[in-house]
Design a protein around this motif. Structure first.
Motif, short mmCIF file in Angstrom:
data_model
loop_
_atom_site.label_atom_id
_atom_site.label_comp_id
_atom_site.label_asym_id
_atom_site.label_seq_id
_atom_site.Cartn_x
_atom_site.Cartn_y
_atom_site.Cartn_z
N ARG B 76 35.72 -7.54 -26.46
CA ARG B 76 35.52 -7.65 -27.90
C ARG B 76 36.15 -6.49 -28.67
O ARG B 76 36.20 -6.50 -29.89
N ASN B 79 40.19 -7.47 -30.07
CA ASN B 79 40.47 -7.95 -31.42
C ASN B 79 39.53 -7.31 -32.44
O ASN B 79 39.32 -7.82 -33.52
N LEU B 81 36.33 -6.91 -32.69
CA LEU B 81 35.10 -7.51 -33.17
C LEU B 81 34.01 -6.46 -33.26
O LEU B 81 33.09 -6.59 -34.04
N ARG B 108 44.52 -11.14 -36.11
CA ARG B 108 43.59 -12.01 -35.40
C ARG B 108 44.05 -13.45 -35.44
O ARG B 108 43.86 -14.21 -34.49
#
Ligand SMILES: Nc1ncnc2c1ncn2[C@@H]1O[C@H](COP(=O)(O)OP(=O)(O)OP(=O)(O)O)[C@@H](O)[C@H]1O
Ligand SMILES: Nc1ncnc2c1ncn2[C@@H]1O[C@H](COP(=O)(O)OP(=O)(O)OP(=O)(O)O)[C@@H](O)[C@H]1O
Ligand SMILES: [Mg+2]
Ligand SMILES: [Mg+2]
Lengths: 313, 390, 299, 299, 390
Positions: B76, B79, B81, B108
């Motif tokens: 994660r 990207n 997150l 993204r």
């Protein structure tokens, strides 16, 4: 007098009534040894409750026109008793315009002048018609005012009868206009704080008072052929429950006596307004300042007791 | 694996600590406190500590590790997150921690697509709209992406379910919707968090082939979390093993199986089906000494002295096995083909599992040849036995 | 009295100070309203014209045309014949009991108020859900709007704008808007984080996240807010009529003072009917847009 | 007028019929209230005694003791010194501006009303969430309770019970209870089915499911309902004062009729302060009981 | 498997159709319409059709099948989380469809515990309270169940996480909490829906052992859904294979692998690691002809004529392998032990994977002996090769 016991006094939300209620509370507590309590409430719930449930005991200032049917039924059923006039010369009703307008155009002091210069009273929502602020929805004066509006052919003159919805709405519209020196024409009554505060001129209907027609037709919703008449004085009574009358004859006696003239009341209201006083403060002030008025309502013994109480305040 | 591939993603000194006061716990973690200590002392959970790794363009990079070792947390970060407590994440040289919001969004949209461990489907969209979500987000018209989405849905075996809602699907079906969504976006990098865990073996192996196809044909870079060692070995160009948030080993499948760096990785690789994981390459004995000839006398002199048997070739084509004994029993003019034993050949890329039956069926070594049929070495049964012994 | 009275009596401000404060505030407001009333009034003029026009439209169009339009709209929004026939029956009853015109007036103003409340409230709710700072500023304002007695601000408003529709709309909107704001905020905050994260991962912009994920998933809660806003708006009909808004509120007021219970009841029921119609139509419209909730449990 | 008038005018009931209906209904009710008023009143007596006792307690106890008790309670419920000092400041200001006694009266009645509303409302909401039938019966009743103008039912209630605290409590509860009912229902209906299924699978009885899963998970929504109920209750303070409930409502009404804006504002602000205190204390109490919401996203 | 075990759960003619109008779609399904047809025509999904099976007390019953084939749906009928469209479910002879609510609750509390595919944890309870939920529901005091819950948490490797909330755990950790919750209840029957799918291989095999222990020591009946064939073969006493809601085959692991009833099951079992799935038992040649003796003359007469080698025993103890050639080369008085080749023995229960290296290391058959060391048969390399050839 120690047997007086618990007495509930209706404390309505306009100044004169609140003042009366507080005066009653002071005198009944200190003069008659009652355990007096103020109960807030609006005219309608209060009088309903008095008639149906015998509570509260005293309504010190009731504009009986507003609840005439109810009072009459209460008296008939033996649950209510009309003790006396709280305002000895009755309430004053009428259609009013601000003084500054009359100063500018003296013709506006009469109804014919008003009709002639109807254009000077534009309605704010629709300037093409003229505004007449009527009586708040549901009050007795809504009928009388409506009938008079018809009788004077104000509609033909370009006026629209605006229902302000409540006394607050009515007084709000009045103060708004007055503060900005704009036009205003509408129903109002006295003695009130508003009329004490603002310089208003009662419009002359040029008809005099026809009390009979007023009672027989103007005050009826079904009045077919209303004629112009000035408002006769509006009865303002002290109403008590029958129970109170029975169990507290002495105190009841007092309620039949207690009464102010319009002038006296206006003076008191002006004082309240200046001091933004609440009922209790104003009542105490009244008791101190005007013993000559209230001492007429009570006998000597009671007066002594009250003086005593005033001294220890 | 091709070592010349360029680096696509690079991670340096990455730390992730979960808890309200992560920044202040960081020094303790850096000082070497263990995950349990930190949890007991501060109530913070170490997600990742001091991760350094790089992923090359076009490879399938597999992440493995115990449950709770930080795999999902790591993926994660790719990207962004979640933001790391400390450390750098570079994709194509750009530090994605410093991308402005707009570019991060573009990044993204175009670079990465993700399959979530818990699927992350949108309950209010039907299956088709879920699959097309990535394209919809990019602003493509429904009419444009619909055929594509339908196509991917069929690929994952869910044709006909277009109008259902996720809550009407089974677990594995939901996972496949998530898979189709990721595949539908055409992103260059696929992040797959246990993307096949809820699939049955049949669909799973189909999906694995699909993935390998994608990587081979479209040069996609795939980062793949799995608990299935066989899958990891089958798919992975390289495998990273995590433990308690630390990177323990990164290497090729064979390295992981045969050269585990510590006991943890060894334990991890212990249960692997080596027969399926390893190829002939890993165990063959390089040896190009073959017998070329037709009759006994052609080969008698060149027969290796230390062997019981040898492979006979003729015109560069494998003919069979000749034993020392046979040779000894033969006349010079006897033709070899009369006695040759037909032991099958194998290729270096063959999996051991295919070679075992062959080896079991013969007493001899198996010849390893290349595409052209040239001898490259042999598979000795004993070596095979060694590597298969747990 | 002796000094230790504070033990039993709260040591409050002296009457004189209080008076001074009161008077200066009151007169300050008076001055303000005198100076700016005009321009503030002008600001609201377009809304006023629209309100008057809309009301006249509803009243002057023949009743059967209005009724047909209403039923048509309801059908368009809900696709439910059951609801349509309910609406038809309610309006026929209203007409039969002689409340058609008042109902039209109330309908016109309440429609405007509800739409205003929703259109202003939802964005504010969204803002609140996004920023804790905004939330901490807006929440006390909502508390004030909901609990400050309408009269307290109505009279100043009346002094500023006169009696009639505009102060009515302001009062209704102030009172009715908080639920939709609060529940929009709550709904968005309760949206599943995983779903939102998936949207983020695919590169959804904040706007796409909002309209594509947060609002649809928060819909049941937002609709509860809209329901409450509609209820509050209709609950304010009577209060609005106290400052001169025509409609069903006036007969209610009248009937109270005259103890015509039945009249009050009938007009009250007409208000209730409007509330139920507004509510059911909006709810069933929203439900049509959220088919996914029909799917039941999970495998 | 000619017959085709129905084209423009709604063909309504004749005035005479209407009048007949009205009169018979009115007098029927009057007879009813005279016959049964007494016994209904007796039914409410215990509540009345409690109300009176509680009010007297608050008023007659020295103010600093009351204040200490309030702050103590707030601290016990919320464990937040910040909130406590806010409450302290609010009450000191209220006292300083001379509204202590009225505030105590309002506090006493609103406390009772809020507790009553929550205690009655949540079970009803639960019932609604469990049975669609119950929901379809209760929803219109809630619509009526929220939108029927209070005045319409207040006068009959006054005829039955007289003016005073009891009709006040009834009016406030009727108006304030719907949000908590509605949002309890909504919250429970939105609870994740999988979690609920897990509870079922382990043999949770309906009651255990309710208290162990549904209510805790619905808590944020239920708390929004409680918040709205508190707001509605305090919004009714003024109406209650029209039927004999003492407290902050009365000075508000008086200040309006007499145009004492500042007085109205001050009393209004005291009402707002009570609302905010009630709300914040209940919310932060509830939040303390839901620590799990602090945990953020999922791995 | 022990065939004398009594039947615990019996399912007869079970149908489950999802959709608003299931009852009316049922006849069509009974008439044999396919899942796709029904979906396209009526929008209804067939969950299960005509399932008849019985689970015996104390067995581990594994359910397998494609994703979406109805496994979860089936398992959720066992404790009546959903009501069937048609059919009967009997547990210990009682039709649970007819249990009154109260008894159903008691039944769920005491008889069954379930692990959910999507975990089904309570987000508002900490991990410890989640684990103790089943006991709490029964009315046990926290103090009573706490030690037990802590104990199970430690067993699943989550000691120290007691006070965390589920949202703070990784996927696998959440699954383990679900597992601990089920194990903590002491229920007789465990329903496990892909209970190990999110676990890494190490923890997974620990958990498998735990499960086998539970079954052996406490006679629990376990119904287990898995996609992992190896796991199914390792755990299952019997395996049921579902396809599109139909039961295709129920049988022992060996039946499934070696005697698949149709192509579907065959495809399903194809990828299985047979070396790990099968035991010596399945491929050994029964043969008790051994050579008993010390010197060559003792055995010369009894050496089997058709064999190249035979197993030599002495005092019922295996000694080694003797080839025909060796025997021929020996004098009558030569001691056998001098020449015997030490080929190791195997047991019937050994997995093939353990046997392969042994077989690769020798040219001879492997002797199969029992516990007492008596010869039971032999493993021929060619048979081993056969069964391992895909
Ligand atoms: N609530 C539901 N509504 C509609 N259809 C459903 C529902 N639950 C399951 N189904 C359907 O029933 C079928 C079987 O689902 P089930 O969950 O039993 O599959 P499964 O075998 O457990 O698959 P997996 O291995 O993917 O978990 C699927 O086709 C699914 O679409
Ligand atoms: N939001 C969170 N708050 C607190 N701790 C967290 C959070 N998310 C993850 N963790 C912790 O971080 C660690 C790593 O979690 P992560 O989800 O990355 O594990 P994982 O390797 O993906 O495991 P699995 O294989 O079980 O999915 C775990 O110990 C977990 O408890
Ligand atoms: Mg994970
Ligand atoms: Mg499933």
């Amino acid at each position: 007098a120690t047997s007086c016991g618990k007495v509930e006094i209706a404390d309505m939300n306009w100044n004169s009534a609140s003042l009366m209620a507080n005066i009653d509370k002071f005198i009944l507590t200190n003069g008659y040894g009652c355990d007096a309590e103020l109960i807030p409430g609006d005219t309608m719930p209060t009088s309903t409750s008095m008639a149906e449930k015998g509570q509260p005991d005293i309504a010190p200032e009731l504009w009986t026109n507003a609840v005439e049917a109810l009072i009459n039924r209460g008296v008939e059923d033996g649950t209510l008793s009309v003790a006396g006039k709280s305002l000895s010369d009755g309430g004053e009703e009428g259609f009013w315009v601000p003084k500054y307008m009359v100063d500018e155009n003296p013709e506006l002091a009469t109804i014919s002048g008003i009709k002639k210069y109807a254009k000077d009273f534009p309605s704010s929502e629709d300037p093409s018609v003229s505004a007449f602020y009527g009586c708040p929805a549901g009050w007795a004066c809504q009928i009388t005012g409506g009938n008079l509006f018809k009788a004077m052919n104000l509609e033909e003159a370009g006026f629209e009868l605006i229902d302000p919805g409540s006394s607050a709405g009515l007084s709000g519209s009045l103060s708004r206009a007055y503060e900005r020196e704009e036009s205003w024409f509408g129903y109002y009554w006295a003695p009130t704080a508003i009329l004490g505060k603002y310089d208003m001129v009662k419009v002359d209907f040029e008809s005099g008072v026809d009390a009979e027609h007023y009672k027989g037709c103007i005050s009826e919703e079904s009045c077919m052929d209303p004629q112009v008449t000035m408002f006769p004085p509006s009865p303002v009574y002290t109403v008590t429950t029958a129970n109170f009358k029975k169990s507290n004859p002495e105190a009841y006696q007092y309620t039949t006596q207690r009464s102010l003239t319009n002038d006296q009341m206006n003076m008191l209201l002006a004082w309240m307004e200046d001091n933004q006083a609440d009922g209790q403060y104003a009542a105490e002030n009244f008791m101190f300042t005007y013993p000559e008025i209230w001492s007429k309502w009570v006998n000597k013994d009671v007066k002594a007791k009250i003086d005593n109480a005033l001294d220890s305040l | 694996m091709d070592n010349t591939r360029e680096t696509l993603i690079e991670i340096e000194g990455l730390y992730q600590i979960f808890g309200p006061d992560a920044k202040n716990v960081l020094p303790k973690v850096k000082a070497g406190a263990s995950k349990e200590e930190i949890l007991a002392e501060t109530g913070h959970t170490i997600g990742l500590q001091d991760i350094n790794l790089s992923v090359k363009r076009g490879e399938i990079f597999v992440i493995m590790g115990l449950s709770g070792s930080g795999k999902s947390t790591l993926i994660r970060h790719f990207n962004r997150l979640i933001d790391p407590t400390a450390g750098k994440i570079k994709v194509e040289g750009d530090d994605i921690m410093e991308l402005p919001v707009k570019e991060l969004t573009t990044f993204r949209r175009h670079k990465m697509a993700m399959v979530f461990q818990h699927f992350g489907l949108m309950p209010h969209r039907c299956v088709l709209d879920n699959v097309g979500y990535g394209l919809l987000i990019k602003g493509e018209k429904r009419a444009e992406w619909k055929p594509k989405a339908v196509n991917w849905l069929e690929t994952v075996g869910l044709g006909g379910y277009e109008d259902q809602y996720p809550s009407q699907l089974s677990g594995g079906q939901q996972q496949r919707v998530g898979l189709a969504r990721a595949l539908c976006t055409d992103a260059e990098i696929l992040l797959m968090d246990e993307a096949f865990s809820a699939l049955d073996p049949l669909i799973r192996s189909e999906m694995q082939e699909q993935l390998i196809d994608l990587q081979e044909n479209l040069q996609k870079t795939i980062i793949f979390i799995t608990h299935d060692l066989d899958e990891a070995l089958r798919l992975g160009d390289r495998i990273a093993v995590l433990k308690d948030g630390k990177l323990v080993q990164v290497g090729t499948p064979v390295d992981i199986v045969l050269k585990p760096e510590d006991d943890y990785v060894r334990a991890f690789a212990k249960d692997v089906n080596r027969a399926r994981a390893l190829t002939v390459q890993t165990i063959m004995t390089a040896d190009t000494s073959k017998l070329e000839g037709i009759s006994a006398k052609d080969v008698r002199d060149i027969f290796p002295a230390d062997r019981g048997h040898a492979f006979v070739f003729n015109n560069n084509a494998y003919q069979g096995v000749l034993t020392k004994q046979q040779l000894d029993d033969m006349q010079d003019d006897d033709l070899l083909e009369k006695v040759l034993i037909k032991v099958p050949t194998v290729r270096r890329t063959n999996l051991l599992q295919d070679v075992i039956p062959l080896s079991l069926n013969t007493r001899f070594d198996l010849p390893v040849v290349n595409k052209q049929g040239e001898l490259k070495g042999r598979v000795e049964a004993s070596k095979l036995a060694d590597v298969l012994s747990p | 009295m002796i000094d230790s009275s504070w033990l039993t009596e709260f040591p409050d401000m002296s009457r004189r100070e209080l008076l001074a404060i009161r008077q200066s505030l009151d007169s300050a407001y008076r001055t303000f309203s005198r100076d700016y009333g005009e321009s503030i009034e002008n600001f609201f003029d377009p809304l006023l014209y629209f309100l008057v026009w809309f009301e006249n439209l509803l009243i002057e169009t023949p009743w059967w045309l209005v009724l047909a339009a209403i039923v048509g709209l309801v059908y368009a929004a809900t696709r439910s014949w059951k609801l349509c026939s309910g609406v038809l029956a309610a309006f026929l009853a209203i007409g039969y009991f002689g409340m058609w015109e008042d109902t039209m007036r109330t309908l016109s103003i309440i429609t405007v108020c509800t739409i205003l409340s929703i259109c202003i409230g939802i964005p504010i709710g969204i803002l609140m859900a996004r920023s804790d700072r905004a939330k901490s500023i807006i929440t006390p304002m909502l508390d004030i709007m909901q609990t400050m007695p309408a009269f307290v601000y109505l009279i100043p408003v009346v002094m500023l704008l006169g009696i009639g529709r505009i102060p009515g709309v302001i009062a209704v909107v102030i009172y009715a808007i908080p639920p939709v704001i609060r529940l929009t905020n709550l709904g968005i905050r309760l949206v599943n984080q995983e779903t939102l994260e998936a949207a983020t991962a695919y590169g959804a912009t904040p706007t796409q996240r909002l309209f594509g994920v947060q609002i649809p998933l928060a819909m049941p809660t937002i609709m509860a807010g809209i329901n409450q806003t509609i209820m509050m708006a209709l609950a304010m009909v009577v209060v609005a009529s106290m400052i001169g808004v025509k409609g069903l509120g006036q007969p209610v007021l009248k009937s109270i003072t005259n103890q015509y219970f039945t009249l009050g009841l009938l007009n009250g029921l007409a208000i209730v009917a409007l509330a139920i119609i507004f509510d059911r139509v909006s709810q069933s419209y929203a439900k049509r847009a959220q088919k996914h909730l029909e799917g039941t449990e999970n495998g």
